[in-house]
Design an enzyme around this catalytic site. Structure first.
Site, PDB file in Angstrom:
ATOM      1  CD  GLU A  10      36.248  34.716  30.751  1.00 31.00           C
ATOM      2  OE1 GLU A  10      35.508  35.141  29.619  1.00 31.00           O
ATOM      3  OE2 GLU A  10      37.400  35.676  30.860  1.00 31.00           O
TER       4      GLU A  10
ATOM      5  CE  LYS B 166      32.014  36.891  22.621  1.00 33.06           C
ATOM      6  NZ  LYS B 166      33.306  36.504  22.261  1.00 33.06           N
TER       7      LYS B 166
ATOM      8  CG  HIS C 290      29.319  57.725  52.882  1.00 33.10           C
ATOM      9  ND1 HIS C 290      29.062  58.653  53.925  1.00 33.10           N
ATOM     10  CD2 HIS C 290      30.671  57.092  52.745  1.00 33.10           C
ATOM     11  CE1 HIS C 290      30.163  58.624  54.460  1.00 33.10           C
ATOM     12  NE2 HIS C 290      31.185  58.144  54.374  1.00 33.10           N
TER      13      HIS C 290
END
Length: 445
Positions: free
Chosen positions: A287, A422, A308
């Site tokens: 951010e 948003k 793995h």
């Protein structure tokens, strides 16, 4: 004290090139100290550790004790920086299986408001049925969708199960000093409240009440956590020479790697308790630096588990990555490998060795293999998983992030890009005031 070793980056980048950042790093530090850089209205974190008052710490501890005495569970409602720092510290310091134990020495700490999962919230509310529980609602505005939705559900359940009087005692608001829906609700209902400082952004807020209260409720020593951060604040200060300043060296090295085509930083741990430290770190750097089509992409893995699954790509995939390993010098417990008469698994060569010795050799062997495979490697060492070490580690990453963002040429303290989703979500949900956007987006769909 936190240690940083960058030797395994040389050969990919020149030592002299890293040293040449000294002047630019000094300029970045001066911009932070003098408040002359981008985002200078969000620099409250810079000297936060050394400025935390005894009165605030005592108030936080007293409030935490009230919750501990009256609750079987405490739900921390928050998203992003409003919960990741607290969770990082709590998970790093907690017994991995404490929540399964019948005898508990404090409330179970749960998290909500960081997703919009109906099944998650249903299962949480089912778990809380019949239990005495409290809520720490963390939101500067009180209108962040994920957190506000969760708080609405949890508040109603808490009041129904405990009664309004007890709910007022066990619901705590951490919010803006004067404005916002969460502040209005806290004042109206008489909730105990703490302030999120205006000049501290969410991802830098772990050493404010945002992080300190949940950590104290979990039973950990916030005095020691802050003391560790204070020590690191000094170790990364303006007066510390570049070559001895871990935050300065880390910021310079990662930027030089970036300029040499290493676009992805993988934060590695060999201790599963550090998983949420990595999650907190990803937000801090992602951010802060991901702007203007620039920025190192922050990724994280838990080794040896992810060797793995991701090990093949890291060893032989596109060479656009480097690794930063967090190494814990001393574990908190002792467990040795037993001998086995049949030795069918072939592990008798490890008999008598501590499990951590095996882990440390996996760490060393992995570092050598990855460097040989073309992956530069930095190593951060912390003495142990305790409050002081974690407090120091968090501040180290914060200070380095501020410097690194300025070296990159972006504002590390804003986040303009997080609003786009948003607006679309509100339009799709027909939120009042979004009528025109709703028409436009539905036309696109």
């Amino acid at each position: 004290m936190i240690g940083l070793n960058i030797e395994k980056t040389f050969g990919f980048i020149a030592k002299e090139k890293v040293a040449s950042y000294e002047a630019d790093v000094k300029a970045a530090q001066e911009a932070l100290e003098n408040g002359t850089g981008k985002g200078n209205d969000f620099l409250g974190w810079l000297h936060l550790p050394s400025s935390i008052s005894r009165e605030l710490l005592d108030d936080l501890k007293a409030t935490a004790q009230t919750l501990r005495e009256n609750c079987e569970a405490v739900v921390v409602a928050g998203i992003g920086g409003s919960y990741l720092g607290a969770r990082a510290v709590i998970e790093a310091l907690s017994n991995s299986f404490a929540w399964l134990q019948e005898k508990k020495n404090g409330p179970v700490i749960l998290f909500a408001g960081h997703n919009i999962g109906e099944d998650y919230l249903y299962e949480l509310t089912e778990y809380l049925k019949g239990k005495k529980f409290g809520i720490i609602n963390i939101s500067k505005s009180g209108t962040t969708t994920e957190t506000a939705l969760a708080f609405r559900l949890l508040r109603e359940q808490c009041e129904r199960q405990c009664g309004k009087d007890m709910a007022r005692k066990v619901i705590v608001a951490i919010t803006d000093a004067k404005k916002g829906a969460a502040r209005v609700t806290a004042d109206k209902e008489g909730y105990k409240s703490f302030i999120i400082p205006d000049n501290v952004g969410g991802r830098f807020s772990v050493l404010t009440p945002v992080g300190l209260l949940p950590i104290a409720v979990a039973g950990f020593d916030i005095d020691k956590l802050v003391a560790g951060a204070v020590a690191m604040e000094k170790a990364c200060g303006m007066d510390v020479p570049f070559a001895e300043n871990p935050a300065a060296l880390y910021a310079a090295t990662r930027n030089e790697l970036y300029r040499n085509g290493k676009k992805i930083e993988i934060l590695v741990n060999f201790n599963p308790k550090l998983h949420y430290v990595s999650e907190w770190w990803k937000q801090l750097y992602g951010e802060s630096e991901g702007k203007e089509h620039k920025g190192i992409f922050p990724a994280a893995v838990d080794f040896s588990t992810d060797l793995h699954s991701m090990g093949q790509w890291i060893q032989e995939g596109e060479r656009t990555i480097y690794e930063t390993v967090i190494s814990v010098e001393k574990v908190n417990h002792s467990l040795t490998v037993p001998a086995d008469a049949e030795n069918l698994d072939g592990l008798n060569f490890l008999a008598g060795k501590h499990v951590d010795e095996v882990n440390k050799m996996a760490e060393l062997g992995t570092q050598l293999a990855h460097v040989d495979g073309g992956v530069p490697n930095m190593r951060i060492t912390i003495p142990a998983l305790n409050e002081e070490s974690i407090g120091g580690l968090l501040y180290f990453f914060e200070k380095a992030c501020g410097i690194s963002g300025y070296l990159l040429g972006v504002n590390p303290f804003n986040q303009p890009g997080v609003e786009a989703y948003k607006k679309n979500m509100f339009a799709l949900l027909n939120k009042p005031g979004y009528e025109e956007e709703s028409k436009a987006i539905r036309a696109r769909l």
